[in-house]
Design a protein around this motif. Sequence first.
Motif, PDB file in Angstrom:
ATOM      1  N   ALA A 196       9.159  -8.794  -9.926  1.00  0.00           N
ATOM      2  CA  ALA A 196       8.753  -7.382 -10.020  1.00  0.00           C
ATOM      3  C   ALA A 196       7.751  -7.037  -8.915  1.00  0.00           C
ATOM      4  O   ALA A 196       7.816  -5.949  -8.322  1.00  0.00           O
ATOM      5  CB  ALA A 196       8.150  -7.090 -11.397  1.00  0.00           C
ATOM      6  N   THR A 197       6.847  -7.945  -8.637  1.00  0.00           N
ATOM      7  CA  THR A 197       5.865  -7.719  -7.574  1.00  0.00           C
ATOM      8  C   THR A 197       6.567  -7.690  -6.218  1.00  0.00           C
ATOM      9  O   THR A 197       6.303  -6.811  -5.379  1.00  0.00           O
ATOM     10  CB  THR A 197       4.790  -8.824  -7.611  1.00  0.00           C
ATOM     11  N   ARG A 198       7.465  -8.638  -6.008  1.00  0.00           N
ATOM     12  CA  ARG A 198       8.195  -8.652  -4.732  1.00  0.00           C
ATOM     13  C   ARG A 198       9.059  -7.399  -4.596  1.00  0.00           C
ATOM     14  O   ARG A 198       9.179  -6.835  -3.508  1.00  0.00           O
ATOM     15  CB  ARG A 198       9.051  -9.918  -4.652  1.00  0.00           C
ATOM     16  N   TRP A 199       9.644  -6.965  -5.715  1.00  0.00           N
ATOM     17  CA  TRP A 199      10.483  -5.760  -5.666  1.00  0.00           C
ATOM     18  C   TRP A 199       9.636  -4.553  -5.242  1.00  0.00           C
ATOM     19  O   TRP A 199      10.045  -3.786  -4.369  1.00  0.00           O
ATOM     20  CB  TRP A 199      11.122  -5.488  -7.038  1.00  0.00           C
ATOM     21  N   LEU A 200       8.467  -4.392  -5.857  1.00  0.00           N
ATOM     22  CA  LEU A 200       7.609  -3.249  -5.503  1.00  0.00           C
ATOM     23  C   LEU A 200       7.210  -3.302  -4.035  1.00  0.00           C
ATOM     24  O   LEU A 200       7.235  -2.282  -3.335  1.00  0.00           O
ATOM     25  CB  LEU A 200       6.343  -3.243  -6.359  1.00  0.00           C
ATOM     26  N   ARG A 201       6.839  -4.500  -3.562  1.00  0.00           N
ATOM     27  CA  ARG A 201       6.438  -4.621  -2.150  1.00  0.00           C
ATOM     28  C   ARG A 201       7.614  -4.300  -1.238  1.00  0.00           C
ATOM     29  O   ARG A 201       7.464  -3.582  -0.248  1.00  0.00           O
ATOM     30  CB  ARG A 201       5.937  -6.041  -1.869  1.00  0.00           C
ATOM     31  N   ALA A 202       8.807  -4.845  -1.597  1.00  0.00           N
ATOM     32  CA  ALA A 202       9.989  -4.597  -0.765  1.00  0.00           C
ATOM     33  C   ALA A 202      10.362  -3.112  -0.770  1.00  0.00           C
ATOM     34  O   ALA A 202      10.927  -2.593   0.188  1.00  0.00           O
ATOM     35  CB  ALA A 202      11.164  -5.448  -1.265  1.00  0.00           C
ATOM     36  N   ALA A 203      10.027  -2.421  -1.860  1.00  0.00           N
ATOM     37  CA  ALA A 203      10.311  -0.983  -1.954  1.00  0.00           C
ATOM     38  C   ALA A 203       9.237  -0.159  -1.246  1.00  0.00           C
ATOM     39  O   ALA A 203       9.289   1.073  -1.248  1.00  0.00           O
ATOM     40  CB  ALA A 203      10.424  -0.563  -3.419  1.00  0.00           C
ATOM     41  N   PHE A 205       5.772  -0.267  -1.714  1.00  0.00           N
ATOM     42  CA  PHE A 205       4.530   0.056  -2.427  1.00  0.00           C
ATOM     43  C   PHE A 205       3.400  -0.871  -1.990  1.00  0.00           C
ATOM     44  O   PHE A 205       3.604  -2.064  -1.777  1.00  0.00           O
ATOM     45  CB  PHE A 205       4.718  -0.089  -3.941  1.00  0.00           C
ATOM     46  N   SER A 206       2.209  -0.300  -1.865  1.00  0.00           N
ATOM     47  CA  SER A 206       1.020  -1.116  -1.616  1.00  0.00           C
ATOM     48  C   SER A 206      -0.162  -0.487  -2.345  1.00  0.00           C
ATOM     49  O   SER A 206      -0.097   0.671  -2.780  1.00  0.00           O
ATOM     50  CB  SER A 206       0.737  -1.226  -0.113  1.00  0.00           C
ATOM     51  N   LEU A 207      -1.219  -1.267  -2.487  1.00  0.00           N
ATOM     52  CA  LEU A 207      -2.417  -0.757  -3.153  1.00  0.00           C
ATOM     53  C   LEU A 207      -3.099   0.283  -2.281  1.00  0.00           C
ATOM     54  O   LEU A 207      -3.123   0.169  -1.054  1.00  0.00           O
ATOM     55  CB  LEU A 207      -3.390  -1.908  -3.419  1.00  0.00           C
ATOM     56  N   ALA A 208      -3.681   1.272  -2.920  1.00  0.00           N
ATOM     57  CA  ALA A 208      -4.450   2.282  -2.203  1.00  0.00           C
ATOM     58  C   ALA A 208      -5.667   2.624  -3.030  1.00  0.00           C
ATOM     59  O   ALA A 208      -5.554   2.872  -4.232  1.00  0.00           O
ATOM     60  CB  ALA A 208      -3.602   3.539  -1.988  1.00  0.00           C
ATOM     61  N   VAL A 209      -6.838   2.601  -2.417  1.00  0.00           N
ATOM     62  CA  VAL A 209      -8.068   2.915  -3.131  1.00  0.00           C
ATOM     63  C   VAL A 209      -8.552   4.295  -2.703  1.00  0.00           C
ATOM     64  O   VAL A 209      -8.749   4.557  -1.525  1.00  0.00           O
ATOM     65  CB  VAL A 209      -9.163   1.864  -2.853  1.00  0.00           C
ATOM     66  N   THR A 210      -8.656   5.194  -3.674  1.00  0.00           N
ATOM     67  CA  THR A 210      -9.115   6.554  -3.399  1.00  0.00           C
ATOM     68  C   THR A 210     -10.230   6.884  -4.382  1.00  0.00           C
ATOM     69  O   THR A 210     -10.056   6.707  -5.583  1.00  0.00           O
ATOM     70  CB  THR A 210      -7.955   7.567  -3.617  1.00  0.00           C
ATOM     71  N   ASP A 211     -11.349   7.363  -3.885  1.00  0.00           N
ATOM     72  CA  ASP A 211     -12.476   7.724  -4.757  1.00  0.00           C
ATOM     73  C   ASP A 211     -12.859   6.582  -5.682  1.00  0.00           C
ATOM     74  O   ASP A 211     -13.191   6.799  -6.859  1.00  0.00           O
ATOM     75  CB  ASP A 211     -12.118   8.946  -5.631  1.00  0.00           C
ATOM     76  N   GLY A 212     -12.761   5.380  -5.187  1.00  0.00           N
ATOM     77  CA  GLY A 212     -13.163   4.240  -6.005  1.00  0.00           C
ATOM     78  C   GLY A 212     -12.146   3.827  -7.033  1.00  0.00           C
ATOM     79  O   GLY A 212     -12.345   2.858  -7.758  1.00  0.00           O
ATOM     80  N   ARG A 213     -11.020   4.549  -7.127  1.00  0.00           N
ATOM     81  CA  ARG A 213      -9.993   4.152  -8.094  1.00  0.00           C
ATOM     82  C   ARG A 213      -8.804   3.585  -7.371  1.00  0.00           C
ATOM     83  O   ARG A 213      -8.393   4.072  -6.314  1.00  0.00           O
ATOM     84  CB  ARG A 213      -9.485   5.368  -8.878  1.00  0.00           C
ATOM     85  N   VAL A 214      -8.193   2.593  -7.955  1.00  0.00           N
ATOM     86  CA  VAL A 214      -7.047   1.979  -7.304  1.00  0.00           C
ATOM     87  C   VAL A 214      -5.767   2.649  -7.768  1.00  0.00           C
ATOM     88  O   VAL A 214      -5.625   3.032  -8.922  1.00  0.00           O
ATOM     89  CB  VAL A 214      -7.022   0.464  -7.558  1.00  0.00           C
ATOM     90  N   GLY A 215      -4.854   2.856  -6.836  1.00  0.00           N
ATOM     91  CA  GLY A 215      -3.532   3.388  -7.150  1.00  0.00           C
ATOM     92  C   GLY A 215      -2.538   2.708  -6.239  1.00  0.00           C
ATOM     93  O   GLY A 215      -2.825   1.648  -5.675  1.00  0.00           O
ATOM     94  N   VAL A 216      -1.367   3.287  -6.120  1.00  0.00           N
ATOM     95  CA  VAL A 216      -0.396   2.760  -5.189  1.00  0.00           C
ATOM     96  C   VAL A 216      -0.001   3.859  -4.211  1.00  0.00           C
ATOM     97  O   VAL A 216      -0.114   5.044  -4.502  1.00  0.00           O
ATOM     98  CB  VAL A 216       0.875   2.226  -5.889  1.00  0.00           C
ATOM     99  N   GLU A 217       0.448   3.461  -3.042  1.00  0.00           N
ATOM    100  CA  GLU A 217       1.040   4.413  -2.116  1.00  0.00           C
ATOM    101  C   GLU A 217       2.337   3.816  -1.623  1.00  0.00           C
ATOM    102  O   GLU A 217       2.564   2.606  -1.712  1.00  0.00           O
ATOM    103  CB  GLU A 217       0.097   4.707  -0.948  1.00  0.00           C
TER     104      GLU A 217
END
Lengths: 218, 218
Positions: A196-203, A205-217
């Motif tokens: 699942a992690t490899r699938w997200l990366r291959a698609a 997705f990466s981590l993104a930190v905005t206003d101190g909160r983590v999300g994905v971009e």
Amino acid sequence: MRVVVPFATEHPKTRLDGVLSAEERVAFSRAMLADVLETVRETGRDPEVLATAPLDATAVSDGSAGADSFGSPEAPVRVDDRALTPAVNAVLEASEEPVAVVMADLALATPAALREFLAAENEVVLAPGRGGGTNALLACHPDFRVDYHGTSYLDHRERARAIGASVGIVDSFRLATDIDEPIDLPEVLLHGERRATRWLRAAGFSLAVTDGRVGVER
Amino acid sequence: MRVVVPFATEHPKTRLDGVLSAEERVAFSRAMLADVLETVRETGRDPEVLATAPLDATAVSDGSAGADSFGSPEAPVRVDDRALTPAVNAVLEASEEPVAVVMADLALATPAALREFLAAENEVVLAPGRGGGTNALLACHPDFRVDYHGTSYLDHRERARAIGASVGIVDSFRLATDIDEPIDLPEVLLHGERRATRWLRAAGFSLAVTDGRVGVER
């Protein structure tokens, strides 16, 4: 002991529809299912899938050269098109041995976390999920039945008490983290190590930190 | 071993401003702090508070007859008005013994979960929080320093590796659940048993299930 992994074959993970297409949601949910089945197998158990419809045999891949196959590893599939609660209760009613029910979207599950859960010595063992769900459940009492609607964690505790079954609660972040909504995706990238992690990366997705909160971009 | 609990005395829990007034956020954060201090004490350790400003001695109560006091139990308070990272690093630099840093908003923490965390035998022990945070940290290596900005869980793992320190990760839902946003409040009602849970109930909050998702209503 039987280890049953329920899986919604069609229209899985609808709450991810803001970030993944219908086809991608199928692929991602299959990758998580494959991860959970593999993790169960690494605890020394043989998992069974309880699916709402037959799983087609097509391996889902990310299309990149040398990529892993993200499809489901082999496991016996029982098809029951009813809702989760009656489908699981039918298994509990028919089984002579203890039954563990492990959700298919526990992308962070590790063999260590699952092993501790499966080794708990109570008649009913619960691993709560965020939001009051029951992410994993072990029923060693013949009269225990499930009800996954609403705050099932509280309901399952109450039902166990009502039938006089001893209850164990397993405290695991990895088992508590089911992947349902976009806010859950960072956890897969932060803590997951499998398909699942490899699938997200291959698609993309990466981590993104905005206003101190983590999300994905993407 | 020292157990330090950082606390933002003024303007705590700003992300709860949609559901709690400024005064209520102070009271609720004090209740969580008191719970964490009590839980640490029940593991046999004496906690210290690392606060951004002196805590006033006023006990915060819910005003109802026979109610508990929700104020902080006694603990030594060290005041450092700097941001969390330099304030914690100043403690690490000055300490001759191992230092545990436990966040003040772990309303679900139990003595069992904290005891397992404090007993881990690594030079750096991390309990990740949801969203890549570090909810509890144990530094037994003299060169370890913190950086709470962004995905601190990943950064802390990397820093431990960089100084050659062995790393232990504690898998606990109770330690992973810090209470920052309205979406976290159901967890306090579902799993908490101490002041913060009683405070929320006394303030009129209860669980509400809508569209299969759990939330709170007041």
